[in-house]
Design a protein around this motif. Structure first.
Motif, short mmCIF file in Angstrom:
data_model
loop_
_atom_site.label_atom_id
_atom_site.label_comp_id
_atom_site.label_asym_id
_atom_site.label_seq_id
_atom_site.Cartn_x
_atom_site.Cartn_y
_atom_site.Cartn_z
N THR A 115 0.84 -1.20 0.00
CA THR A 115 0.00 0.00 0.00
C THR A 115 0.88 1.24 0.00
OG1 THR A 115 -1.77 -1.13 1.18
CG2 THR A 115 -1.77 1.27 1.26
N ALA A 116 0.43 2.28 -0.70
CA ALA A 116 1.23 3.51 -0.77
C ALA A 116 0.36 4.75 -0.71
CB ALA A 116 2.06 3.52 -2.06
N VAL A 117 0.96 5.82 -0.19
CA VAL A 117 0.36 7.16 -0.15
C VAL A 117 1.38 8.11 -0.79
CG1 VAL A 117 -0.34 9.08 1.33
CG2 VAL A 117 -1.08 6.74 1.86
N VAL A 118 0.90 9.02 -1.61
CA VAL A 118 1.77 10.00 -2.27
C VAL A 118 1.49 11.39 -1.69
CG1 VAL A 118 2.39 11.09 -4.47
CG2 VAL A 118 1.88 8.62 -4.38
N VAL A 119 2.55 12.15 -1.44
CA VAL A 119 2.41 13.49 -0.89
C VAL A 119 3.01 14.51 -1.87
CG1 VAL A 119 2.93 15.03 1.04
CG2 VAL A 119 2.61 12.57 1.46
N ASP A 120 2.20 15.49 -2.25
CA ASP A 120 2.62 16.63 -3.08
C ASP A 120 3.30 16.21 -4.39
OD1 ASP A 120 1.57 18.46 -1.32
OD2 ASP A 120 3.48 18.94 -0.35
N PRO A 121 2.62 15.44 -5.24
CA PRO A 121 3.25 15.01 -6.49
C PRO A 121 3.37 16.14 -7.51
CG PRO A 121 0.96 14.33 -6.46
CD PRO A 121 1.26 14.91 -5.09
N GLN A 122 4.48 16.13 -8.22
CA GLN A 122 4.67 17.05 -9.34
C GLN A 122 3.80 16.60 -10.52
OE1 GLN A 122 6.97 19.70 -9.95
NE2 GLN A 122 7.64 19.82 -7.82
N ARG A 123 3.73 17.44 -11.54
CA ARG A 123 2.80 17.19 -12.63
C ARG A 123 3.21 16.01 -13.50
NH1 ARG A 123 1.01 21.41 -17.35
NH2 ARG A 123 -1.03 20.47 -17.84
N ASP A 124 4.51 15.76 -13.65
CA ASP A 124 4.95 14.63 -14.48
C ASP A 124 4.87 13.35 -13.64
OD1 ASP A 124 6.98 15.95 -13.03
OD2 ASP A 124 8.56 15.03 -14.24
N ILE A 125 3.66 12.82 -13.59
CA ILE A 125 3.36 11.71 -12.68
C ILE A 125 3.90 10.38 -13.15
CG2 ILE A 125 1.30 12.84 -11.75
CD1 ILE A 125 -0.37 11.08 -13.65
N ASP A 126 4.49 10.31 -14.34
CA ASP A 126 5.08 9.05 -14.78
C ASP A 126 6.18 8.61 -13.84
OD1 ASP A 126 6.56 11.27 -15.73
OD2 ASP A 126 7.44 10.10 -17.34
N ARG A 127 6.85 9.56 -13.20
CA ARG A 127 7.89 9.21 -12.23
C ARG A 127 7.28 8.50 -11.02
NH1 ARG A 127 11.05 14.36 -10.56
NH2 ARG A 127 8.97 15.28 -10.53
N VAL A 128 6.13 8.97 -10.56
CA VAL A 128 5.46 8.35 -9.42
C VAL A 128 4.93 6.97 -9.80
CG1 VAL A 128 3.62 8.60 -7.72
CG2 VAL A 128 4.82 10.62 -8.56
N LEU A 129 4.30 6.88 -10.96
CA LEU A 129 3.74 5.61 -11.41
C LEU A 129 4.84 4.56 -11.61
CD1 LEU A 129 1.14 7.02 -13.95
CD2 LEU A 129 0.64 5.98 -11.73
N GLY A 130 5.98 5.00 -12.16
CA GLY A 130 7.09 4.08 -12.35
C GLY A 130 7.64 3.57 -11.03
N LEU A 131 7.75 4.46 -10.05
CA LEU A 131 8.24 4.05 -8.74
C LEU A 131 7.27 3.09 -8.07
CD1 LEU A 131 10.28 4.35 -6.44
CD2 LEU A 131 9.06 6.42 -5.71
N ALA A 132 5.98 3.37 -8.17
CA ALA A 132 4.98 2.47 -7.59
C ALA A 132 5.05 1.09 -8.22
CB ALA A 132 3.59 3.07 -7.75
N ASP A 133 5.25 1.04 -9.53
CA ASP A 133 5.39 -0.25 -10.21
C ASP A 133 6.63 -0.99 -9.73
OD1 ASP A 133 3.10 0.04 -11.67
OD2 ASP A 133 4.09 0.75 -13.49
#
Length: 448
Positions: free
Chosen positions: A23-41
């Motif tokens: 399970t994950a929670v994201v805080v204050d993501p920047q607009r280029d969310i591919d970085r967040v999605l890649g890390l979650a994967d």
């Protein structure tokens, strides 16, 4: 529990992904969310919540789009008036991620409705706090972004917010700010890469000074901030459009020339010395480095046409990514390659020098010195006889620059490289870029 840091060094910000047991929670993501999605994967986690500490003034959020894509709950401070569905969080509310929880703490100062989030592990122990623009590492967030009418009240609120965090959270809780790594959202430069509540009790001015001293010191130290900040809060309240990182349409040499002749901005992304050695007449040099997006966003007129020149597709793509983070979605075209390949365009150059070279020229030639640092930097020390026009004011004040041989400097060479290209674009002044550290001018005894 894992806390992953997603750096956005060009804006001096951090986003966070907190994860445990899938399970994950994201805080204050920047607009280029591919970085967040890649890390979650990579971590094989499912994002259940996306949290905002505040409506950001220095970047366009990716929170709305991210929460929609992954089906997460979007949590935004309840006092902020926004045009999209979200969970309006209030002081004391809990975000339950199953294996860990976060509690909202109202910490006004950077904005009126700013929230921090105290992170509790499965045993209920506070292990960290996400402080957004409230408590930063060795400083606090600036308090003047909502206008002069609010600044004094927000500064006092910031003082008490930081004191609340220090009083209610344990000394070993880690402090995870969004701003303070070079961001203009910081009241003064932050210190260090990591911190705890205990560290801040010993070093943070809001915790080591009385209220009046803190307020007076913060207000006296506030400097200018980028012009594009005026648009970020509006975009974030309305709801940003989905991010577009596609390559701009190619612009051929004739089209480039037409745009330059029409007064449009054609921005060269190459290294400052490569630009000085050879560039198309009428272009502007904004080296693609950590400071690129801040200064391009600051100087470029909001919504005006913009064309990019780069050495490769990757350079153009990187610049586009930087620009969408501050809402500059319109890129009218791009060109790739060496300026000599663009037929029909005059190629110009100017000199590059050090402060030692400048010292020699002061003895031999009649020159003008243009210092494009901020006024506060200039007041702390400068070259005698230098004209101080901060970079962000140069375009409006270009007529004040003498029509002479102009030597342009800043603190490191980056801001002066942009300024040199602006002066050179006028075509009626000889230019030399001082690509050197200001410390060397001090060592040479050139400064006051």
């Amino acid at each position: 529990m894992d806390i992953s840091i997603i750096e956005t060094s060009g804006l001096g910000d951090r986003s966070y992904l907190v994860s445990h047991d899938g399970t994950a929670v994201v805080v204050d993501p920047q607009r280029d969310i591919d970085r967040v999605l890649g890390l979650a994967d990579d971590l094989a986690v499912r994002i259940t919540h996306v949290l905002e500490t505040h409506l950001h003034n220095d970047y366009v959020t990716g929170g709305l789009e991210l929460s929609g894509i992954v089906g997460a709950e979007y949590v935004v401070p309840g006092g902020d008036d926004v045009d999209y569905p979200r969970r309006a969080i209030a002081d004391g509310d809990w975000i339950d991620a199953g294996v860990f929880r976060l509690q909202a703490m109202h910490t006004p100062g950077h904005t009126h409705h700013h929230m921090s989030y105290a992170l509790h592990d499965s045993a209920g122990t506070v292990v960290g706090v996400f402080t957004g623009g409230s408590m930063l590492h060795g400083t606090t967030g600036r308090t003047d972004l909502l206008g002069a009418d609010h600044t004094d009240d927000l500064t006092r609120a910031q003082y008490h917010s930081v004191r609340r965090l220090a009083a209610e959270l344990p000394a070993d809780a880690e402090v995870y700010p969004t701003h303070g790594f070079g961001s203009f959202c910081s009241a003064t430069p932050a210190s260090g890469d990591a911190s705890t509540i205990g560290d801040e009790r010993r070093t943070n001015p809001a915790l080591t000074q009385d209220e009046q001293t803190y307020v007076a010191t913060l207000l006296a130290g506030l400097s200018a901030y980028p012009a594009y900040y005026a648009h970020m809060g509006v975009i974030n309240a309305q709801g940003p459009a989905p991010v577009d990182l596609s390559m701009p349409e190619p612009a051929d040499p004739d089209e480039l020339r037409r745009r330059i002749d029409a007064g449009e901005w054609v921005v060269d992304l190459r290294h400052r010395r490569a630009f000085a050695a050879r560039h198309v007449c009428g272009t502007l040099g904004f080296e693609l480095s950590e400071s690129f997006v801040t200064y391009l966003g600051w100087l470029h007129r909001w919504g005006a046409p913009l064309t990019l020149i780069g050495e490769s597709e990757d350079q153009i793509a990187d610049a586009r990514r930087e620009l969408v983070r501050i809402g500059v979605d319109r890129i009218d075209g791009a060109a790739i390659g060496d300026p000599r390949a663009w037929s029909g365009s005059e190629v110009r150059s100017y000199g590059v020098a050090t402060f030692e070279d400048l010292a020699e020229s002061l003895q031999a030639d009649e020159i003008a010195i243009l210092d494009v640092r901020q006024s506060g930097e200039f007041a702390d020390g400068h070259l005698p006889g230098a004209l101080n026009i901060p970079l962000h004011e140069l375009i409006e004040r270009i007529d004040e620059v003498p029509r002479a041989h102009v030597w342009v400097h800043c603190a490191s060479g980056y801001r002066s490289s942009i300024a040199a290209s602006i002066v050179d674009r006028c075509g009626d002044r000889a230019v030399t870029l001082v690509d050197d550290s200001y410390e060397n001018a001090e060592k040479l005894g050139l400064t006051t």
